[in-house]
Design a protein around this motif. Structure first.
Motif, short mmCIF file in Angstrom:
data_model
loop_
_atom_site.label_atom_id
_atom_site.label_comp_id
_atom_site.label_asym_id
_atom_site.label_seq_id
_atom_site.Cartn_x
_atom_site.Cartn_y
_atom_site.Cartn_z
N LYS A 18 -5.70 1.49 1.50
CA LYS A 18 -5.59 1.70 2.94
C LYS A 18 -5.26 3.16 3.27
CE LYS A 18 -6.19 -2.67 3.75
NZ LYS A 18 -6.12 -3.21 2.40
N ASP A 55 0.80 -1.22 0.00
CA ASP A 55 0.00 0.00 0.00
C ASP A 55 0.84 1.27 0.00
OD1 ASP A 55 -2.83 -1.21 0.57
OD2 ASP A 55 -1.51 -2.13 2.06
N LYS A 91 -2.43 -3.47 6.45
CA LYS A 91 -1.75 -2.54 5.55
C LYS A 91 -0.32 -3.02 5.39
CE LYS A 91 -0.32 2.25 4.85
NZ LYS A 91 -0.36 3.65 5.35
#
Length: 335
Positions: free
Chosen positions: A191, A24, A121
């Motif tokens: 995220k 992410d 994440k």
């Protein structure tokens, strides 16, 4: 059976090694660096844990439980800490001090929440010399806080698009905002800790990214990337600036007032200079005129009294011009 199990284990290991990790956020390695992990929901946090992702395992770094608080694992106990962690906080950012090359790799911020379950994440830490530097932007958008901002980009290539990606570029990290697989018509849930809207439909030729109710923290550089089915790529850079209208108005008024003040000073100074020049000219004309009449009177009378009887003793009748010429007071000798 043992031989078959051995083959299956080899296939599993091969698949695990070849499988690409999807992250992410990309963070540049620094001596003091922070891995940001902010849970965007208001769910109840039951437990969270930080891992370093290795090829076949996850190495535990730190664990937090609202009841039992924080536990730091070896060998990270003296090198990491939670930056903004409180009992009611959803910010699980982990900060490193004295980080080195051994800290390059993938990290997971893994949360257990109620009632929605798990949330993760993944962050990639890359060497500082391999960090992608942001290039100058192709366009610039200016907006005010509280408004909805939409960024758009359209590729020039005519190939069939396979993937569209939006990212926010910062000096120390790159955040993935949204990723769309056009061949499957499916987008990845980012995220990133703010609401983002984007399009993801098959055969689309134009991508947009909408951020509702922008704030000053949304200012920055954004990148829109396209990938064709042939592997060809194309990127666009866009800069977004969120300004405070009140501050701008005050700045404009301040600049305008300063300009008016400078103009007034200039006009007053010019008026004073012109007035002095005119006064000097009048003084010179008056001086020349008095000299002319005095000369004419002397020519007519052909004499001058050595000492006028009515001349005041206090000097009240003397001329005000300091450059007034003087003449000899000695009487002429008659022949």
């Amino acid at each position: 059976m043992d031989y078959l199990a051995f083959l299956l284990a080899i296939l599993y290991l091969y698949k695990a090694r070849c499988e690409e990790i999807f992250w992410d956020t990309t963070v540049k390695l620094a001596k003091n660096m922070s891995l940001e992990c902010v849970y965007p929901s208001t769910d109840t946090l039951t437990q969270m844990e930080w891992f370093k992702i290795k090829q076949l395992e996850r190495e535990s770094i730190a664990i937090f439980n609202p009841t039992y608080r924080v536990i730091l694992r070896e060998p990270y106990a003296d090198r990491v800490y939670f930056s903004n962690l409180t009992m009611t906080s959803n910010d699980m950012t982990l900060t490193f001090h004295n980080a080195s090359e051994v800290d390059v790799g993938f990290y997971s911020c893994f949360l257990h929440t109620f009632p929605h379950g798990t949330w993760e994440k993944v962050i990639q830490v890359v060497p500082s010399d391999g960090f992608e530097i942001a290039v100058p932007s192709n366009s610039h958008t200016v907006s005010e806080p509280g408004k909805d901002v939409t960024l758009t980009c359209q590729p020039q290539m005519e190939r069939l698009l396979q993937e569209v990606m939006w990212e926010k570029i910062q000096p120390h990290q790159i955040d993935l905002l949204t990723s769309c697989n056009l061949s499957q018509g499916r987008s990845y849930t980012s995220k990133y800790p703010r609401q983002i809207l984007s399009n993801c439909t098959q055969r689309m030729r134009r991508a947009f990214l909408t951020m509702p109710h922008v704030t000053a923290s949304d200012s920055g550089l954004y990148r829109c990337g396209f990938k064709a089915s042939t592997g060809e790529t194309e990127t666009f850079m866009m800069r977004l600036t969120i300004t405070n209208s009140k501050t701008n108005n005050q700045y404009i008024l301040f600049v305008a007032a300063g300009a008016v003040l400078l103009l007034l000073v200039f006009l007053i100074t010019t008026a004073i200079v012109v007035s002095r020049k005119r006064k000097r000219r009048r003084q010179k004309r008056g001086l020349f005129k008095k000299e002319y009449w005095d000369t004419q009177n002397r020519a007519t009378n052909n004499y001058r009294s050595p000492a006028p009887a009515s001349q005041p003793s206090d000097g009240a009748g003397e001329d005000i011009y300091v450059n007034y010429p003087t003449f000899s007071r000695r009487p002429k000798t008659r022949v």
